[in-house]
Scaffold this active site. Structure first.
Site, PDB file in Angstrom:
ATOM      1  N   ILE A 143      23.492 112.891  26.869  1.00  0.00           N
ATOM      2  CA  ILE A 143      24.575 114.065  28.366  1.00  0.00           C
ATOM      3  C   ILE A 143      26.178 114.175  27.230  1.00  0.00           C
ATOM      4  O   ILE A 143      27.164 114.528  28.166  1.00  0.00           O
ATOM      5  CB  ILE A 143      23.705 113.345  29.109  1.00  0.00           C
ATOM      6  N   GLY A 144      26.475 113.072  26.376  1.00  0.00           N
ATOM      7  CA  GLY A 144      27.814 113.191  26.154  1.00  0.00           C
ATOM      8  C   GLY A 144      27.751 112.327  25.440  1.00  0.00           C
ATOM      9  O   GLY A 144      26.784 111.572  25.271  1.00  0.00           O
ATOM     10  N   GLY A 146      31.282 109.996  24.287  1.00  0.00           N
ATOM     11  CA  GLY A 146      32.901 109.627  24.618  1.00  0.00           C
ATOM     12  C   GLY A 146      33.750 108.747  23.236  1.00  0.00           C
ATOM     13  O   GLY A 146      32.932 108.357  22.420  1.00  0.00           O
ATOM     14  N   GLY A 147      34.464 107.981  23.641  1.00  0.00           N
ATOM     15  CA  GLY A 147      35.124 107.407  22.824  1.00  0.00           C
ATOM     16  C   GLY A 147      34.584 105.836  22.597  1.00  0.00           C
ATOM     17  O   GLY A 147      34.350 106.066  21.513  1.00  0.00           O
ATOM     18  N   PHE A 148      33.758 105.868  23.467  1.00  0.00           N
ATOM     19  CA  PHE A 148      33.367 104.358  23.686  1.00  0.00           C
ATOM     20  C   PHE A 148      32.103 104.535  22.351  1.00  0.00           C
ATOM     21  O   PHE A 148      31.490 104.094  21.871  1.00  0.00           O
ATOM     22  CB  PHE A 148      32.597 103.517  25.029  1.00  0.00           C
ATOM     23  N   GLY A 149      31.223 105.643  22.838  1.00  0.00           N
ATOM     24  CA  GLY A 149      30.323 105.937  22.266  1.00  0.00           C
ATOM     25  C   GLY A 149      28.641 107.492  22.824  1.00  0.00           C
ATOM     26  O   GLY A 149      30.078 108.125  23.655  1.00  0.00           O
ATOM     27  N   VAL A 151      26.235 108.601  25.194  1.00  0.00           N
ATOM     28  CA  VAL A 151      25.938 109.145  26.499  1.00  0.00           C
ATOM     29  C   VAL A 151      24.039 109.467  26.715  1.00  0.00           C
ATOM     30  O   VAL A 151      23.839 110.469  26.380  1.00  0.00           O
ATOM     31  CB  VAL A 151      26.708 109.132  27.630  1.00  0.00           C
ATOM     32  N   ASP A 263      42.661 103.989  33.855  1.00  0.00           N
ATOM     33  CA  ASP A 263      42.266 105.304  32.919  1.00  0.00           C
ATOM     34  C   ASP A 263      42.068 106.762  33.649  1.00  0.00           C
ATOM     35  O   ASP A 263      40.228 106.809  33.469  1.00  0.00           O
ATOM     36  CB  ASP A 263      41.037 105.485  32.217  1.00  0.00           C
TER      37      ASP A 263
HETATM   38  N1  LIG Z   1      26.631 107.849  34.507  1.00  0.00           N
HETATM   39  C1  LIG Z   1      26.723 109.097  34.121  1.00  0.00           C
HETATM   40  N2  LIG Z   1      26.330 109.957  35.098  1.00  0.00           N
HETATM   41  C2  LIG Z   1      26.572 111.411  33.911  1.00  0.00           C
HETATM   42  N3  LIG Z   1      26.998 112.088  32.911  1.00  0.00           N
HETATM   43  C3  LIG Z   1      27.758 110.872  32.779  1.00  0.00           C
HETATM   44  C4  LIG Z   1      27.818 109.461  32.973  1.00  0.00           C
HETATM   45  N4  LIG Z   1      28.527 109.123  32.347  1.00  0.00           N
HETATM   46  C5  LIG Z   1      29.349 109.527  31.291  1.00  0.00           C
HETATM   47  N5  LIG Z   1      28.323 110.428  30.904  1.00  0.00           N
HETATM   48  C6  LIG Z   1      28.357 112.072  30.651  1.00  0.00           C
HETATM   49  O1  LIG Z   1      28.471 111.614  29.339  1.00  0.00           O
HETATM   50  C7  LIG Z   1      30.216 111.613  29.162  1.00  0.00           C
HETATM   51  C8  LIG Z   1      30.867 110.929  28.296  1.00  0.00           C
HETATM   52  O2  LIG Z   1      31.477 109.422  28.670  1.00  0.00           O
HETATM   53  P1  LIG Z   1      31.723 108.061  28.710  1.00  0.00           P
HETATM   54  O3  LIG Z   1      32.429 107.539  29.438  1.00  0.00           O
HETATM   55  O4  LIG Z   1      30.875 107.900  27.739  1.00  0.00           O
HETATM   56  O5  LIG Z   1      33.016 108.960  28.008  1.00  0.00           O
HETATM   57  P2  LIG Z   1      34.628 108.180  27.660  1.00  0.00           P
HETATM   58  O6  LIG Z   1      34.175 107.538  25.949  1.00  0.00           O
HETATM   59  O7  LIG Z   1      35.116 106.976  28.702  1.00  0.00           O
HETATM   60  O8  LIG Z   1      35.424 108.856  26.657  1.00  0.00           O
HETATM   61  P3  LIG Z   1      36.767 108.500  26.644  1.00  0.00           P
HETATM   62  O9  LIG Z   1      37.052 107.292  26.727  1.00  0.00           O
HETATM   63  O10 LIG Z   1      37.203 109.617  25.880  1.00  0.00           O
HETATM   64  O11 LIG Z   1      37.332 109.002  27.879  1.00  0.00           O
HETATM   65  C9  LIG Z   1      31.300 112.153  30.303  1.00  0.00           C
HETATM   66  O12 LIG Z   1      32.198 113.354  30.786  1.00  0.00           O
HETATM   67  C10 LIG Z   1      30.123 112.830  31.094  1.00  0.00           C
HETATM   68  O13 LIG Z   1      29.404 114.355  30.799  1.00  0.00           O
END
Ligand SMILES: Nc1ncnc2c1ncn2[C@@H]1O[C@H](COP(=O)(O)OP(=O)(O)OP(=O)(O)O)[C@@H](O)[C@H]1O
Length: 424
Positions: A143-144, A146-149, A151, A263
């Protein structure tokens, strides 16, 4: 104060639903090998002495099309299928048979020998359960990213639908390991309607996985990026601002020890079906200074996202709750204008959205900054002015001049009350 444009970016991400991949417009990346976790609580400024490396995330997230909720495509992998339809790979000693203790939630907790499992409030998953919940990390459940990995949407054995965040290679990226620890440690301590709920984690070998509440309606940023047919109306934006205000107030005031999120940004605000907001992503969160011992701030390396970063923190490395307040001010401007904090393609005076909007506001031209997709009604215009008044305080260059998050939430409450009366 450094220009946000000169910050580093070590992140790339693609947005869920759009598949678009951002590229950083920043000039260079920090070397992960120079990462320093040196932090101290202090009432003295120590700029210049800290081996600080800025590790700011990019805001150049290129969402190219309108938001669609991150529902996995209907396919043979959808949750409607029988869970017998896949087999989890065998996992060495993770012990799918581990018994779990409940935290009063609809999930199970581990009684294994893990140090984490013994900590109050922590919940440990096995690899087998994660494979099962994600159907072996099925791409259709992604579903997504991000920098972490990556999702994934997942379903636990008891039917709870969750978001499963799988870190990319932590072995080669120390930052991710630190981020994982930070996120787990923070999530364990918190519980609030406007924060994503924590279900548990897995830390085994190279795997680092976080399991949280699945929030079904995408991010605030995705909603703000939508075209004319799907505009987030003013009242919803106000509600979202209040929800976020409550979430941060809780972190700052009502946890055992104040937590600074570090953040706060629109892509870390997840929305429910009813457009209520939940703050996510605690990878950069950290405990605030212990004020009882006289400390006024924590000296730490700068983390956050360009465009949202408190300039005082950026130049002094002194972190306080007021850094979240600054980011919240940027978010308020985002809610009103619909624009991203940094818009590199605009003419120079409009590139830093908060600066542009605050200038227009102080010149009496705030209406020119209102999201063009929003109605120019009396109620919207008045609420906009009041929100800008608050944003201006949040964006004060010096932290002492910024309001507390609690004050922000109170002010937004009264703005909403007046708004409702005027809007009828
Ligand atoms: N709890 C959740 N429920 C639904 N979708 C989610 C959830 N957490 C993350 N996502 C989806 O996954 C995407 C990436 O989330 P993630 O938290 O990994 O980003 P991130 O690693 O924090 O990215 P960045 O660090 O670049 O902000 C989000 O933009 C969202 O679309």
């Amino acid at each position: 104060m450094k220009s946000p444009n000169s910050l580093f970016s070590d992140r790339r991400r693609s947005s869920s639903g759009t598949g678009s991949i951002s590229s950083s417009f920043m000039t260079h990346s920090p070397s992960t090998s120079t990462y320093s976790s040196t932090t101290t609580s202090s009432n003295k400024s120590t700029p210049g002495k800290n081996p600080v490396k800025i590790a700011a995330k990019t805001v150049a997230e290129a969402f190219v099309s309108c938001f669609t909720p991150p529902e996995p495509k209907p396919s043979s992998n959808n949750f409607g299928d029988s869970s017998d339809s896949f087999k989890a790979p065998s996992v060495a000693s993770d012990g799918g048979s581990e018994k779990r203790r409940s935290r009063g939630r609809s999930i199970y907790a581990s009684e294994s020998n893990s140090i984490h499992a013994k900590e109050a409030g922590s919940v440990k998953f096995t690899m087998g359960e994660i494979y099962k919940a994600t159907r072996n990390f099925s791409p259709s459940l992604k579903i997504g990213q991000g920098g972490f990995g990556i999702v994934y949407k997942g379903r636990l054995e008891d039917g709870t639908v969750v978001a499963i965040k799988r870190a990319k290679n932590t072995i080669h990226d120390k930052h991710l390991g630190v981020e994982f620890q930070s996120e787990v440690r923070t999530l364990e301590k918190i519980e609030h309607l406007n924060l994503v709920k924590f279900y548990g984690f897995l830390e085994r070998g190279e795997e680092r996985i976080i399991v949280v509440e699945y929030v079904p309606n995408g991010t605030l940023r995705e909603h703000l990026d939508c075209g004319p047919g799907n505009v987030l109306d003013f009242a919803s934006r106000l509600d979202i601002g209040i929800d976020v205000g409550h979430a941060i107030t809780y972190l700052h005031m009502y946890t055992d020890h104040p937590i600074i999120h570090r953040d706060i940004k629109s892509s870390n605000i997840l929305l429910t079906e009813n457009l209520r907001a939940k703050v996510a992503d605690f990878g950069f969160a950290r405990l605030a200074a212990d004020t009882e011992s006289g400390a006024t701030h924590v000296s730490t390396q700068v983390k956050g996202t360009a465009g949202y970063l408190d300039p005082e923190y950026l130049s002094t490395y002194q972190l306080t709750e007021k850094s979240d307040v600054y980011s919240f001010g940027v978010l308020l401007v985002e809610l009103v204008t619909g624009r991203r904090p940094i818009e590199p393609k605009r003419e120079i005076k409009e590139r830093i959205t908060a600066r542009w909007a605050m200038k227009k506001f102080t010149n009496g031209d705030a209406i020119l900054t209102l999201d063009p997709r929003l109605e120019r009604s009396a109620a919207n215009s008045l609420a906009m002015e009041k929100i800008y008044e608050l944003a201006l305080q949040c964006l004060a260059p010096h932290r002492h001049n910024r309001p507390t998050m609690r004050k922000c939430a109170e002010i937004l409450w009264s703005i909403r009350k007046d708004y409702k009366e005027l809007a009828g």
